[in-house]
Scaffold this active site. Structure first.
Site, mmCIF file in Angstrom:
data_model
loop_
_atom_site.group_PDB
_atom_site.id
_atom_site.type_symbol
_atom_site.label_atom_id
_atom_site.label_comp_id
_atom_site.label_asym_id
_atom_site.label_seq_id
_atom_site.Cartn_x
_atom_site.Cartn_y
_atom_site.Cartn_z
ATOM 1 N N PRO A 21 0.872 -1.108 -0.117
ATOM 2 C CG PRO A 21 -0.216 -1.241 2.121
ATOM 3 C CD PRO A 21 0.616 -2.075 1.223
ATOM 4 C CG ASN A 22 -0.251 4.264 1.152
ATOM 5 O OD1 ASN A 22 -1.200 5.109 0.733
ATOM 6 N ND2 ASN A 22 -0.338 4.041 2.482
ATOM 7 N NE ARG A 29 1.072 12.453 -2.133
ATOM 8 C CZ ARG A 29 0.021 12.463 -2.135
ATOM 9 N NH1 ARG A 29 -0.785 11.987 -1.088
ATOM 10 N NH2 ARG A 29 -0.724 12.434 -3.390
ATOM 11 C CE1 TYR A 34 8.923 5.357 2.908
ATOM 12 C CE2 TYR A 34 7.183 7.394 2.798
ATOM 13 C CZ TYR A 34 7.688 6.168 3.287
ATOM 14 O OH TYR A 34 7.244 5.782 4.368
ATOM 15 C CG ASN A 84 8.191 -2.000 0.711
ATOM 16 O OD1 ASN A 84 7.563 -1.995 1.666
ATOM 17 N ND2 ASN A 84 8.771 -0.732 0.294
ATOM 18 C CB ALA A 87 1.536 0.470 6.569
ATOM 19 C CG HIS A 90 4.844 -1.640 10.312
ATOM 20 N ND1 HIS A 90 6.316 -1.765 10.338
ATOM 21 C CD2 HIS A 90 4.876 -0.546 9.470
ATOM 22 C CE1 HIS A 90 6.783 -1.105 9.327
ATOM 23 N NE2 HIS A 90 5.908 -0.157 8.869
ATOM 24 C CG ASP A 97 -0.319 -17.009 8.576
ATOM 25 O OD1 ASP A 97 0.563 -17.075 9.151
ATOM 26 O OD2 ASP A 97 -1.487 -17.156 9.024
ATOM 27 C CD GLU A 108 10.818 -7.133 6.393
ATOM 28 O OE1 GLU A 108 11.325 -8.032 6.998
ATOM 29 O OE2 GLU A 108 10.105 -6.314 6.893
ATOM 30 C CG HIS A 110 10.746 -2.106 5.077
ATOM 31 N ND1 HIS A 110 9.482 -2.085 4.693
ATOM 32 C CD2 HIS A 110 11.285 -3.185 5.714
ATOM 33 C CE1 HIS A 110 8.830 -3.171 5.199
ATOM 34 N NE2 HIS A 110 9.913 -3.775 5.720
ATOM 35 C CB SER A 112 12.111 4.876 5.075
ATOM 36 O OG SER A 112 11.201 3.982 5.697
ATOM 37 N NE ARG A 117 9.644 6.865 8.177
ATOM 38 C CZ ARG A 117 8.755 6.523 7.443
ATOM 39 N NH1 ARG A 117 9.045 5.546 6.769
ATOM 40 N NH2 ARG A 117 7.780 7.368 7.333
ATOM 41 N NE ARG A 121 6.668 4.950 9.508
ATOM 42 C CZ ARG A 121 5.539 5.150 8.511
ATOM 43 N NH1 ARG A 121 5.246 4.081 7.812
ATOM 44 N NH2 ARG A 121 4.822 6.340 8.576
HETATM 45 O O1 CA2 Z 1 10.269 2.436 3.707
HETATM 46 C C1 CA2 Z 1 9.339 1.378 3.228
HETATM 47 O O2 CA2 Z 1 9.684 0.952 2.083
HETATM 48 C C2 CA2 Z 1 8.167 1.402 3.929
HETATM 49 O O3 CA2 Z 1 7.709 0.030 3.789
HETATM 50 C C3 CA2 Z 1 7.008 2.138 3.046
HETATM 51 C C4 CA2 Z 1 5.536 2.180 3.538
HETATM 52 C C5 CA2 Z 1 5.681 2.501 4.959
HETATM 53 O O4 CA2 Z 1 4.049 2.248 5.547
HETATM 54 C C6 CA2 Z 1 6.567 1.354 5.733
HETATM 55 O O5 CA2 Z 1 6.312 1.748 7.284
HETATM 56 C C7 CA2 Z 1 7.953 1.619 5.316
HETATM 57 C C8 CA2 Z 1 4.484 2.859 2.568
HETATM 58 C C9 CA2 Z 1 4.873 4.151 2.456
HETATM 59 C C10 CA2 Z 1 4.677 4.538 1.381
HETATM 60 O O6 CA2 Z 1 4.211 5.921 1.399
HETATM 61 C C11 CA2 Z 1 4.340 6.955 0.618
HETATM 62 C C12 CA2 Z 1 3.874 8.223 1.035
HETATM 63 C C13 CA2 Z 1 4.281 9.414 0.282
HETATM 64 C C14 CA2 Z 1 4.810 9.271 -0.834
HETATM 65 C C15 CA2 Z 1 5.211 7.969 -1.488
HETATM 66 C C16 CA2 Z 1 5.144 6.831 -0.475
#
Ligand code: CA2
Length: 399
Positions: A21-22, A29, A34, A84, A87, A90, A97, A108, A110, A112, A117, A121
Site C-alpha cells: 500500500p501507498n 511526495r 522515499y 515491500n 505498512a 507492521h 502466513d 523483505e 523497505h 526508508s 522512525r 515501524r
Molecule cells: O520504507 C518503506 O519502504 C516502507 O515499507 C514504506 C511504507 C511504510 O508504511 C513502511 O512503514 C515503510 C509505505 C509508505 C509509502 O508511502 C508514501 C507516502 C508518500 C509518498 C510516497 C510513498
C-alpha cells in the site's frame, strides 16, 4: 535436486517483485523519506538489475491486503520474491502466513530506515519468515535484494547462529572438492550502521568459495540495533571463536583462518587479531579499512558514523579510542594485507597509507596496495578487475 556444491545456472532465475500500500505514490511526495523515483521507474530498474544477474522479473503493486496475498499465492513457482509490504509489514499476519505458506525464498525490503522512525515501524511481523531484510538503502535496496537472491542461487548457504538474536549469525559456504578448507571470515562495511548488512559481501563470498575458501560471512550487532564499539567487537570475536565448533562437521582448517573486512568491517578485522585472539588468525585483510579511528574522526568520514560507533569523540573518550583503534595497538602480530583505491571518497586512502607504514615500522609483515582510479565499492564488486587482483592476493594467503 541441487547438491549444494555445484552452482545451478542463473539464467532461469525468475523473481516476483511485490509492493504494498501507498507505494504507488512513490516519487510524488515525501522525497526526503522515499526519494524521487516513481514506482514505474523502480520497476524498470528492478528489471534491469535482475537482467544483470541473468534473471527476469514480474512486478505487482496493490493497496489491498487480499490482493497482495493472491499475488503471493500466484508467485509460488518463482525462484525468489522481493516484497515491500508497506505498512502491512507492521501488523499483517495474513501476509506473513502467505509468505510462509508458499515457502519461496523471500527478501523483505523497505526504502526508508524503519528502525529510526516512529516506534510502530520498528516491528515487522514478516521478517522471520523472510531470508533477509533490507532497509534504509533507498530504492537501491531492491537491487541488493535481487543480488542476494542471485548469490544464494549461485552458491547456497547454511546460516548458523553464533549467539543470541538475529544479528549473531553467519552464512557459511563450503567449496567443492575435499577439505579441510581454508576459511575466509568476511566482515561487511557500512560504518557499523544497521542499514548495512552481510549481503553487501555476498558477491565476494561466492567468488572466494569458488576459489576454494570456506566463507563465513558474518552479521554482528550494529549501531541502531544494539551495536557499538564494545558489543560489536565482542560479537565479532564470538563469531570467529564459533568456528571451532563449526569446523568438525564442515571440514574447516582452523590453522588457515583469514579475516577480511571492508571499510568499517576492515576496522573490525584488524581489531579482531589484537590481544589474545583465542582462535588463531593466520592473516588479516583490510579492504579500504578504517585502520585509524582518530584519523577517521579528524577526516569527518561516515557522516558521524565513527562518533556514533565509538559513542563519543576522541576528546570525550580517549581511552576507548586507544583500545579500539588498530593504529594505537600496533603491531597486530599477524601478516596484514591492506588494499585501498586512490579514488575512495568515503574513506581516504592516506589513512591506509599511514596505517600500513606504521604497522611495518612496528614490525608487522604488511603488504599495501593502492589501486589507481578505484573507489570504495569497486573493491568488493566481484566483477571488477580490482577485485580479481585482490582475490589473487588473498589466494596467496591460503597456505
Ligand atoms: O520504507 C518503506 O519502504 C516502507 O515499507 C514504506 C511504507 C511504510 O508504511 C513502511 O512503514 C515503510 C509505505 C509508505 C509509502 O508511502 C508514501 C507516502 C508518500 C509518498 C510516497 C510513498
Amino acid at each position: 535436486m541441487h547438491d549444494g556444491r555445484s552452482p545451478p545456472k542463473l539464467s532461469t532465475m525468475h523473481i516476483v517483485i511485490i509492493n504494498g500500500p501507498n507505494l504507488n505514490l512513490l516519487g510524488t511526495r515525501s522525497p526526503d523519506v522515499y526519494g524521487s523515483t516513481s514506482l514505474t521507474e523502480l520497476e524498470d530498474m528492478c528489471r534491469a538489475w535482475a537482467a544483470d544477474e541473468g534473471g527476469t522479473i514480474d512486478a505487482y503493486q496493490s493497496n489491498h491486503e487480499g490482493d497482495l496475498i493472491d499475488h503471493l499465492h500466484a508467485a509460488r513457482d518463482a525462484d525468489g520474491i522481493v516484497i515491500n509490504p508497506g505498512a502491512f509489514t507492521h501488523y499483517s499476519y495474513a501476509i506473513r502466513d502467505a509468505i510462509e505458506a508458499i515457502g519461496r525464498p523471500t527478501v523483505e525490503v523497505h526504502i526508508s530506515n524503519i528502525s529510526d522512525r516512529e516506534h510502530w515501524r520498528r516491528t515487522s511481523v514478516v521478517s522471520d519468515v523472510c531470508i533477509a531484510t533490507v532497509f534504509g538503502r533507498g530504492v537501491e535496496g531492491y537491487r541488493d535484494a535481487i543480488r542476494h537472491l542471485a548469490a544464494r542461487t549461485a552458491w547456497p548457504i547454511e546460516t548458523i547462529s553464533y549467539g543470541n538474536g538475529t544479528d549473531r549469525v553467519g552464512d557459511l559456504r563450503i567449496p567443492s572438492g575435499s577439505g579441510p578448507y581454508p576459511v575466509a571470515v568476511l566482515l561487511h562495511g557500512g560504518f557499523w550502521r544497521n542499514t548495512a548488512a552481510r549481503d553487501l559481501l555476498d558477491g565476494v563470498a561466492v567468488d572466494l568459495t569458488r576459489r576454494g575458501w570456506a566463507t563465513w560471512n558474518i552479521e554482528f550487532p550494529r549501531v541502531g540495533s544494539g551495536g557499538g564499539w564494545s558489543v560489536t567487537q565482542a560479537a565479532v570475536r564470538s563469531a570467529i571463536d564459533s568456528l571451532t565448533e563449526i569446523a568438525d562437521g564442515h571440514g574447516l582448517d582452523l590453522s588457515r583462518i583469514v579475516v577480511i573486512g571492508h571499510g568499517s568491517g576492515g576496522h573490525l578485522a584488524l581489531r579482531s587479531a589484537l590481544g589474545d585472539p583465542g582462535t588463531p588468525i593466520a592473516a588479516v585483510v583490510g579492504l579500504a579499512p578504517i585502520g585509524d579511528l582518530e584519523a577517521a574522526h579528524r577526516a569527518g568520514i561516515g557522516n558521524g558514523g565513527v562518533e556514533a560507533f565509538m559513542e563519543g569523540t576522541p576528546e570525550q573518550s580517549p581511552d576507548r579510542y586507544a583500545a579500539a583503534s588498530p593504529m594505537r595497538n600496533l603491531p597486530i602480530g599477524v601478516p596484514i594485507l591492506v588494499i585501498h583505491g586512490d579514488q575512495d571518497s568515503q574513506i581516504p586512502a592516506p589513512i591506509s597509507r599511514s596505517f600500513a607504514g606504521r604497522a611495518a615500522d612496528r614490525g608487522d609483515t604488511v603488504i599495501y596496495h593502492e589501486i589507481e582510479g578505484v573507489g570504495h565499492e569497486t573493491l568488493i564488486d566481484p566483477r571488477s578487475t580490482a577485485w580479481q587482483m585482490i582475490a589473487e592476493e588473498i589466494d596467496r594467503l591460503k597456505s
